[in-house]
Design a protein around this motif. Structure first.
Motif, PDB file in Angstrom:
ATOM      1  N   ALA A  71      54.998  43.623  49.745  1.00 32.37           N
ATOM      2  CA  ALA A  71      53.818  43.639  48.645  1.00 32.37           C
ATOM      3  C   ALA A  71      52.794  44.730  48.965  1.00 32.37           C
ATOM      4  O   ALA A  71      52.674  45.409  49.737  1.00 32.37           O
ATOM      5  N   GLY A  72      51.974  44.841  48.011  1.00 31.67           N
ATOM      6  CA  GLY A  72      50.854  45.737  47.784  1.00 31.67           C
ATOM      7  C   GLY A  72      49.727  45.387  48.558  1.00 31.67           C
ATOM      8  O   GLY A  72      49.708  44.165  49.266  1.00 31.67           O
ATOM      9  N   SER A  73      48.362  45.964  48.406  1.00 32.09           N
ATOM     10  CA  SER A  73      47.230  45.592  49.068  1.00 32.09           C
ATOM     11  C   SER A  73      46.718  44.077  48.818  1.00 32.09           C
ATOM     12  O   SER A  73      46.927  43.425  47.833  1.00 32.09           O
TER      13      SER A  73
ATOM     14  N   ALA B 121      61.699  48.541  49.704  1.00 27.06           N
ATOM     15  CA  ALA B 121      61.136  48.624  48.161  1.00 27.06           C
ATOM     16  C   ALA B 121      59.938  48.270  48.510  1.00 27.06           C
ATOM     17  O   ALA B 121      59.487  47.224  48.422  1.00 27.06           O
ATOM     18  N   GLY B 122      58.755  49.268  48.480  1.00 27.57           N
ATOM     19  CA  GLY B 122      57.310  48.920  48.745  1.00 27.57           C
ATOM     20  C   GLY B 122      56.677  49.086  47.656  1.00 27.57           C
ATOM     21  O   GLY B 122      56.741  50.085  46.798  1.00 27.57           O
ATOM     22  N   HIS B 123      55.796  48.104  47.241  1.00 26.91           N
ATOM     23  CA  HIS B 123      54.748  48.235  46.123  1.00 26.91           C
ATOM     24  C   HIS B 123      53.428  48.581  46.321  1.00 26.91           C
ATOM     25  O   HIS B 123      52.880  48.052  47.339  1.00 26.91           O
ATOM     26  N   SER B 124      53.045  49.601  45.869  1.00 25.60           N
ATOM     27  CA  SER B 124      51.495  50.075  45.864  1.00 25.60           C
ATOM     28  C   SER B 124      51.256  50.424  47.311  1.00 25.60           C
ATOM     29  O   SER B 124      51.823  51.334  48.038  1.00 25.60           O
TER      30      SER B 124
ATOM     31  N   LEU C 238      57.536  51.911  44.795  1.00 29.38           N
ATOM     32  CA  LEU C 238      57.170  51.033  43.628  1.00 29.38           C
ATOM     33  C   LEU C 238      55.618  51.343  43.425  1.00 29.38           C
ATOM     34  O   LEU C 238      54.705  50.878  43.904  1.00 29.38           O
ATOM     35  N   ALA C 239      55.356  52.275  42.349  1.00 30.64           N
ATOM     36  CA  ALA C 239      53.685  52.529  42.109  1.00 30.64           C
ATOM     37  C   ALA C 239      52.976  52.687  43.297  1.00 30.64           C
ATOM     38  O   ALA C 239      52.109  52.231  43.436  1.00 30.64           O
ATOM     39  N   GLY C 240      53.655  53.696  44.100  1.00 24.57           N
ATOM     40  CA  GLY C 240      53.074  54.069  45.396  1.00 24.57           C
ATOM     41  C   GLY C 240      52.098  55.363  45.323  1.00 24.57           C
ATOM     42  O   GLY C 240      52.551  56.308  44.537  1.00 24.57           O
TER      43      GLY C 240
ATOM     44  N   ASN D 298      53.060  48.931  33.483  1.00 27.14           N
ATOM     45  CA  ASN D 298      51.919  48.868  34.203  1.00 27.14           C
ATOM     46  C   ASN D 298      52.263  48.840  35.724  1.00 27.14           C
ATOM     47  O   ASN D 298      53.526  48.718  36.293  1.00 27.14           O
ATOM     48  N   HIS D 299      51.000  48.695  36.432  1.00 25.97           N
ATOM     49  CA  HIS D 299      51.293  48.552  38.043  1.00 25.97           C
ATOM     50  C   HIS D 299      52.047  47.426  38.382  1.00 25.97           C
ATOM     51  O   HIS D 299      52.281  47.375  39.357  1.00 25.97           O
ATOM     52  N   ILE D 300      51.988  46.498  37.431  1.00 21.87           N
ATOM     53  CA  ILE D 300      52.805  45.022  38.026  1.00 21.87           C
ATOM     54  C   ILE D 300      53.941  44.973  37.384  1.00 21.87           C
ATOM     55  O   ILE D 300      54.600  43.951  37.015  1.00 21.87           O
ATOM     56  N   PHE D 301      54.621  46.079  36.637  1.00 25.28           N
ATOM     57  CA  PHE D 301      56.101  46.062  36.222  1.00 25.28           C
ATOM     58  C   PHE D 301      56.175  45.596  34.936  1.00 25.28           C
ATOM     59  O   PHE D 301      57.322  45.294  34.292  1.00 25.28           O
TER      60      PHE D 301
END
Length: 312
Positions: free
Chosen positions: A55-57, A138-141, A162-164, A274-277
């Motif tokens: 997951a992202g931040s 698979a890492g997001h942000s 993914l949107a990194g 967008n950022h959350i697909f």
């Protein structure tokens, strides 16, 4: 060099990737801090592949949700969508959620490397089971950088960004502050320069207290040590870099930077994602999608990831 630009192509009938009746789920506790959901299909091949979603931040859970912004179910829908007879997915809560439950949160002691430890612990947990053929991160942000470094450490079979971000976090923060709060730009430059040198600093501007509070500065310092372009150069495994053209947080140019840094990677720029697909046609709907738990992730994203896993 492989470069894939995905156009927006919708089927003429409605199909929700968030509803896959063939996907089964089971809860998995990797350790006392890492708990998540394993998505799998019954009657799989002898050794299906496994994708570990990062997951992202922020305090983000296994479904891609945060209490502060509402539910969007981005990671949940993605996990369900790419799970099939050949691929399982594990998505886990960030450690801070378990720490909140146990009352053991200590912001001053948190470090970016904690996320790397967690990702590698997850990898080793499933690797030791000898159940999966290949294991991918698979890492997001923010999770993209975590996945990059962890892929090198744990020797993953492949990596998906993914949107990194393609730049160090201090550069990203400086750009965001200059864009959204130009009156704070000069003060923030002084703070960021000190943190980059590994020095903590007293915050005198009240408008920057939340972002750069003293308790979070050690975490930011540890995060700034990593440059995504340098980390992705270290990888000699299959890489897929994905970004959307409607991403408000990480522009598509960041994906281009990562792709340039490692030309052997594959690049997928997805129109209107967008950022959350989620698909965004009207710009006014972009922020609204962050608290809409029913919007499915885009088909093009699922296709790109599925094809990459099947080919590598």
């Amino acid at each position: 060099m492989k470069k894939l630009i995905l156009a927006l192509i919708w089927l003429t009938f409605s199909f929700s990737y968030s509803q896959n009746e063939n996907v089964k789920k089971t809860e998995v506790d990797v350790n006392s801090l890492i708990k998540g959901t394993l998505f799998y299909a019954e009657n799989t091949e002898k050794k299906p592949n496994l994708v570990i979603l990062i997951a992202g931040s922020g305090p983000t859970d296994r479904n891609g949700n945060q209490k502060a912004t509402g539910d969007n179910n981005s990671l949940k829908f993605l996990a369900e969508s790419i799970t099939d007879q050949k691929t399982s997915v594990f998505s886990y809560d960030k450690r801070i959620l378990q720490q909140l439950k146990m009352g053991t949160v200590d912001e001053k002691s948190a470090r970016f490397d904690d996320l790397l430890t967690d990702a590698c612990d997850v990898f080793n947990y499933f690797k030791s089971q000898n159940t999966y053929g290949k294991i991918y991160f698979a890492g997001h942000s923010e999770g993209s950088l975590v996945g990059m470094v962890a892929s090198n450490t744990a020797k993953a079979n492949g990596f998906i960004s993914l949107a990194g971000p393609g730049r160090p976090i201090d550069v990203v923060l400086a750009e965001q502050i200059a864009k959204n709060g130009p009156i704070l730009e000069e003060d923030s430059k002084v703070i960021l320069a000190a943190l980059k040198r590994g020095e903590t600093v007293k915050i005198t501007n009240p408008f920057l207290t939340s972002l750069f509070r003293e308790s979070v500065q050690p975490y930011l310092i540890s995060w700034m040590k990593y440059n995504p372009q340098e980390e992705i150069q270290k990888l000699n495994i299959p890489i897929l870099i994905i970004n959307g053209t409607k991403d408000l947080q990480v522009p598509a140019q960041d994906a281009e930077l990562l792709h340039t840094a490692n030309p052997k990677s594959e690049l997928a720029l997805i129109e209107n994602m967008n950022h959350i697909f989620k698909e965004i046609i009207n710009d006014d709907d972009n922020l609204k999608s962050y608290s809409n738990p029913d919007l499915p992730v885009m088909k093009q994203l699922v296709d790109a990831m599925t094809n990459f896993i099947q080919l590598h």
